[in-house]
Write an enzyme that holds these catalytic residues in place. Structure first.
Site, mmCIF file in Angstrom:
data_model
loop_
_atom_site.group_PDB
_atom_site.id
_atom_site.type_symbol
_atom_site.label_atom_id
_atom_site.label_comp_id
_atom_site.label_asym_id
_atom_site.label_seq_id
_atom_site.Cartn_x
_atom_site.Cartn_y
_atom_site.Cartn_z
ATOM 1 N N ASP A 1 -7.493 24.395 -12.947
ATOM 2 C CA ASP A 1 -7.844 23.931 -14.048
ATOM 3 C C ASP A 1 -9.344 24.348 -13.976
ATOM 4 O O ASP A 1 -9.822 24.701 -12.823
ATOM 5 C CB ASP A 1 -7.947 22.414 -14.473
ATOM 6 C CG ASP A 1 -8.325 21.763 -15.787
ATOM 7 O OD1 ASP A 1 -7.899 21.049 -16.438
ATOM 8 O OD2 ASP A 1 -8.922 22.946 -16.611
HETATM 9 C C1 GLC Z 1 -10.425 22.220 -19.692
HETATM 10 C C2 GLC Z 1 -8.837 21.429 -19.664
HETATM 11 C C3 GLC Z 1 -7.860 22.381 -19.684
HETATM 12 C C4 GLC Z 1 -8.029 23.681 -20.268
HETATM 13 C C5 GLC Z 1 -9.176 24.615 -19.513
HETATM 14 C C6 GLC Z 1 -9.683 25.686 -20.270
HETATM 15 O O1 GLC Z 1 -11.193 21.725 -18.845
HETATM 16 O O2 GLC Z 1 -8.834 20.398 -18.744
HETATM 17 O O3 GLC Z 1 -6.722 21.701 -20.226
HETATM 18 O O4 GLC Z 1 -6.875 24.303 -20.637
HETATM 19 O O5 GLC Z 1 -10.263 23.658 -19.199
HETATM 20 O O6 GLC Z 1 -10.245 25.369 -21.356
#
Ligand code: GLC
Length: 724
Positions: free
Chosen positions: A246
Site C-alpha cells: 500500500d
Molecule cells: C491508499 C489506499 C489504497 C489505495 C492506495 C493508492 O492509501 O489504502 O486502497 O489503492 O493508497 O491510492
C-alpha cells in the site's frame, strides 16, 4: 455491451494458464540485468505522475512500463471522463453475482482502455465494526459473501483485460492508526474470516495482483510479514502474481523485500516530489544481495511474478498507451450504474404498503409529495469526495472518482412524478422548521438523510476516516422526527456507508437504505420509489446499535506509521463477527444480515440437500406469492457437525438471486463447494472438510428468517440428484 461481451469471449478463449504465463515470463526475464529487475520492483514518480502508481519502462526490452490506478468505484483522477460507479457495499447489497460480474467487466474495460495495467481494487476487507471508515469500499461482514463478491468483480475486471489488485492483505479493518496498529487475530479467524476472501480470489478468480495492508498482523507489519506473504499467500495458497505495498507503507528494504514484498508503491520513502528516486528499495536491493541479506533468487522471483502476471493478463503486447482522459462514460455504463443503484436499495420498512408511489398502488390518492433534506439536492463535489454537502453519491478517500455529474434525487423524482400527475414540493436543506412546514401540506413526505466516512488522510466534519458515531449527520434525526410529527405518511431514504442509528424507526412508514449509489443516484431511487424497479437489495451486514457489535474502532492519538508504537486491535471476537456474534449472544438486531423487503412476497418450500463428491447440492422451491414480479434471494446457512467445537451456530454459505413473475414458483439449486464446507483446523494447519457427523441446512430470506431446515450427512450420499 456487445463489445464487452466480445472482449470477454476473446479473453476467455485467449486466457493463458499460469503455467503458460510462467514459461513466457521466464524466457522474457532471462536476460534482464539486476538494474532492470530493480526498476521493475521499485515504483517511480512517487505518485507525482499521471498514475497513482508507476513502474519505469525498459526500452531495451520494448517494455512500456506500468500504470496502477485506483479504485473500486471506477477510474480515479479521470477528470470526469470515466463512470463514477456506486460503492462496493451497494454492489454487494444486490446479492446478484451476474451484476457483480458485469460491474467488474465494465469497470475493467474503463481501466484497460486507458492503458492502466493494474486496477487497485477490489477491497475484500471485513466489516467488523460499523464505524470503520472504509466499509463502503468492500462487501460487508461475512467472509464467504465478501469472497463471492470479490471473485465476480475480479473475474469481470480481468476478463476485460486489466489486472485486478485484491486488497488490503490483511486485517486493515479500521482507519485509526492503520499504519501504526496491530490487528491481533487468532489463527483460525485469520484464515476463515480475513484470509479466506483472498484465498477465493486466488483459487476461484486467479487474481493477478495483491496489495498488502498498512497494519501489522499479530505484531508484524504486513509488508514485513514473511509468514503471511511467503508461507501463507505464496506457499500454502499458491498465489503466482506479485504483492504490491500500500502507498508509502514500506519503511525498510531488508525485512520487506526479504519477507516477500514484490513491488514498492509508489516507490519513495514518503509523499512528495523530493522523494522521487529516494526509495528504501532501488539500489539498496543490490546492496542487500551483495551483503547476502537475501539471495539473488528473491529479486529474480519478484521480477518474474510481475512479468508473469502481465503475460497472464495478455498485456505484454498491443496494450494501449496510458491516457486517463478518454471518454468511457457510455450510456451502457450509466444504465448499469443506475440499475445497480436501484437493485441495491434495501427496503427496510414499508408499512401499509406506502410504497411504491404509482397509479396501481395509489389508494391514498397521492397528489403532492414533499421532498425534504439537503441529501436530496445536487452534490457539492470536493477533492477525493472530502465533503458531504448535497446528496451523497460516495464516501471519501482514494477509492473515489471525479464525478462528471450526479443526478440528484429531487430532480429525478420531480421528473418522474410528472408522469403520475403528482406535484412535488421541496425543502432542500436540513432546516427542521422548513422541513415540517413543507411536509405538512403534502400527501407523502420523503426525507433524505446522510452520513459519510472514508480514508484516514482526510477528516470530514470531525471524522478522521472512521465515523465518530453511527448518528445521521446534519441533525438528520431531528429533521425526520419533525417531518413525521406533521405527516403520517413519512418515508426516510438513507445515504450512508453502513448502519446508522434509527431513533425514528417507529415514527415513519417507510425506510430505504440506499448506500452510496454513484452518479445515477437520483434516477435509482426514483425508479424504486415509483415502482419502476421492485427493490431487491439485502443487507450485507447486521444493523444494530453500536454497542451490540462484538468490537469497535478506536480513537487513539495518531502515531507515526511503521514504527514500534502501535494501537492494538485485539480481534477477540475471533470467528464471531456480524450475525455470528448476534446468534451466539442471542441479541436481536435492528435488522439482520440479509434483510431486505420487496414490493411482493415470497415463500420458500421443499428444501433438500445431497452431499456429493464435489460438495453440497441444495435445492428448494421459491414462490412469488404477491401480485407483481420481483427478485428473491434465497439464502442458505449451515450449522457444522457438532464435533467442530467453539464454532458459530450458523454460517452463511449460499445464495442465488432469482426473478419470479407474480404467482410463479421455481426450483432453485444452490451449490456449496467443499472449501465452503470446511473449517480451518489449527492443529492440522489447513482447511478440513468434515467426513462424519451432520450438517444442518437452513434456508430462508435472511439470518433471522430461516423457515426451512434439513440435515445432511457429511459423508458422500449414495442417493443421486435428479437433475434439474
Ligand atoms: C491508499 C489506499 C489504497 C489505495 C492506495 C493508492 O492509501 O489504502 O486502497 O489503492 O493508497 O491510492
Amino acid at each position: 455491451m456487445k463489445f464487452i461481451l466480445a472482449l470477454i469471449f476473446l479473453s476467455k478463449t485467449l486466457a493463458m494458464t499460469w503455467e503458460e504465463a510462467d514459461l513466457k515470463a521466464r524466457e522474457w526475464c532471462a536476460d534482464l540485468t539486476n538494474e532492470e529487475k530493480i526498476s521493475l520492483v521499485t515504483g517511480r514518480e512517487n505518485m507525482t505522475g499521471v498514475c497513482v502508481g508507476s513502474i519505469d519502462p525498459i526500452e531495451r526490452k520494448d517494455f512500456a512500463g506500468l500504470c496502477m490506478q485506483d479504485g473500486p468505484a471506477g477510474v480515479r483522477f479521470a477528470n470526469g471522463t470515466a463512470t463514477s460507479w456506486q460503492a462496493s457495499i451497494n454492489t454487494a447489497a444486490t446479492f446478484d453475482r451476474d451484476l457483480l460480474y458485469k460491474v467488474g467487466a465494465a469497470q475493467g474495460k474503463e481501466f484497460r482502455d486507458r492503458g492502466i495495467n493494474y486496477a487497485l481494487g477490489p477491497s475484500v476487507n471485513i466489516l467488523r465494526a460499523p464505524a470503520s471508515g472504509r466499509i463502503w469500499e468492500a462487501y460487508g461482514e461475512d467472509p464467504f459473501f465478501v469472497g463471492e463478491c470479490g471473485v465476480q468483480i475480479i473475474k469481470g475486471m480481468q476478463d476485460s483485460g486489466t489486472i485486478a489488485t485484491v486488497k488490503h492483505f490483511v486485517g486493515n479493518d479500521q482507519e485509526n492508526n492503520r499504519g501504526a496498529s496491530s490487528s491481533n487475530i487468532p489463527e483460525q479467524a485469520l484464515w476463515e474470516v480475513y484470509i479466506d476472501p483472498f484465498y477465493r480470489a486466488v483459487k476461484d478468480a486467479e487474481v493477478h495482483a495483491v496489495m498488502s495492508s498498512y497494519n501489522a498482523i499479530n505484531g508484524t507489519y504486513s509488508v514485513q510479514n514473511k509468514k503471511l506473504l511467503t508461507d501463507y499467500l505464496k506457499g500454502k495458497i499458491g498465489y503466482q502474481g506479485p504483492v504490491m505495498s500500500d502507498w508509502w507503507s514500506i519503511y525498510d528494504v531488508e525485512k520487506s523485500f526479504g519477507a516477500g514484498m514484490d513491488i514498492n508503491m509508489p516507490g519513495g520513502k514518503a509523499w512528495g516530489p523530493d522523494y522521487i528516486g529516494n526509495s528504501y528499495w532501488g539500489e539498496h536491493i543490490q546492496e542487500c544481495i551483495d551483503k547476502g541479506i537475501f539471495p539473488q533468487e528473491r529479486l529474480d522471483d519478484a521480477a518474474l511474478r510481475i512479468i508473469r502476471s502481465l503475460f497472464k493478463a495478455g498485456q505484454m503486447e498491443n496494450f494501449p498507451k496510458v491516457n486517463l482522459y478518454i471518454d468511457t462514460l457510455t450510456e451502457e455504463n450509466k444504465a448499469l450504474n443506475r440499475k445497480v443503484g436501484a437493485d441495491s436499495n434495501v427496503l427496510l420498512k414499508n408499512d401499509d404498503s406506502i410504497l411504491p408511489i404509482s397509479k396501481e398502488n395509489n389508494k391514498k390518492k397521492i397528489k403532492k409529495i414533499a421532498i425534504i433534506g439537503k441529501d436530496a439536492m445536487p452534490s457539492k463535489l470536493c477533492n477525493d469526495m472530502g465533503c458531504a454537502d448535497g446528496t451523497l453519491p460516495l464516501g471519501w478517500g482514494s477509492g473515489t472518482t471525479d464525478f462528471k455529474y450526479v443526478i440528484d434525487p429531487l430532480s429525478a423524482i420531480t421528473e418522474r412524478a410528472k408522469k403520475e400527475g403528482i406535484k412535488v414540493v421541496s425543502s432542500g436543506n436540513d432546516n427542521i422548521i422548513s422541513g415540517a412546514l413543507t411536509a405538512i401540506k403534502a400527501d407523502l413526505a420523503i426525507v433524505f438523510v446522510q452520513a459519510s466516512s472514508g480514508e484516514e488522510y482526510i477528516t470530514v466534519e470531525g471524522n478522521k476516516g472512521d465515523r465518530q458515531n453511527l448518528d445521521l449527520w446534519h441533525h438528520g434525526n431531528d429533521l425526520v422526527k419533525a417531518v413525521a410529527a406533521v405527516n403520517k405518511n413519512t418515508i426516510v431514504v438513507i445515504h450512508a456507508p453502513g448502519p446508522v442509528n434509527l431513533p425514528f424507526k417507529n415514527k415513519v412508514k417507510g425506510i430505504i437504505f440506499a448506500g452510496m449509489p454513484g452518479q445515477e443516484t437520483g434516477n435509482s431511487i426514483a425508479d424504486v420509489l415509483f415502482g419502476d424497479v421492485n427493490p431487491s437489495g439485502h443487507l450485507p451486514f447486521t444493523w444494530a446499535p453500536r454497542e451490540d457489535y462484538p468490537t469497535d474502532v478506536k480513537y487513539d492519538e495518531t502515531l507515526p506509521g511503521g514504527g514500534e508504537q502501535k494501537t492494538q486491535y485485539d480481534y477477540d471476537e475471533g470467528l464471531f463477527i456480524g450475525y455470528r456474534w448476534f446468534d451466539k449472544k442471542n441479541i436481536e438486531p435492528t435488522y439482520p444480515f440479509g434483510y431486505g423487503l420487496s414490493y411482493t412476497t415470497f415463500n420458500y418450500s421443499g428444501l433438500d440437500a445431497i452431499m456429493e463428491e464435489d460438495g453440497l447440492h441444495v435445492t428448494l422451491t421459491v414462490t412469488n406469492t404477491g401480485d407483481i414480479a420481483g427478485a428473491a434471494v434465497p439464502m442458505i446457512f449451515l450449522s457444522f457437525p457438532e464435533f467442530v467445537k467453539d464454532y458459530p451456530i450458523r454460517l452463511f454459505k449460499g445464495f442465488n438471486k432469482t426473478i419470479l413473475e407474480a404467482g410463479e414458483a421455481k426450483e432453485i439449486e444452490i451449490f456449496i463447494d467443499n472449501h465452503a464446507l470446511s473449517y480451518y483446523d489449527v492443529e492440522v494447519k489447513d482447511y478440513v472438510k468434515p467426513k462424519e457427523g451432520e450438517y444442518v441446512v437452513y434456508a430462508g430470506s435472511n439470518a433471522r428468517d430461516l423457515p426451512l431446515k434439513t440435515t445432511v450427512s457429511a459423508a458422500i450420499s449414495k442417493k443421486r440428484r435428479n437433475h434439474l
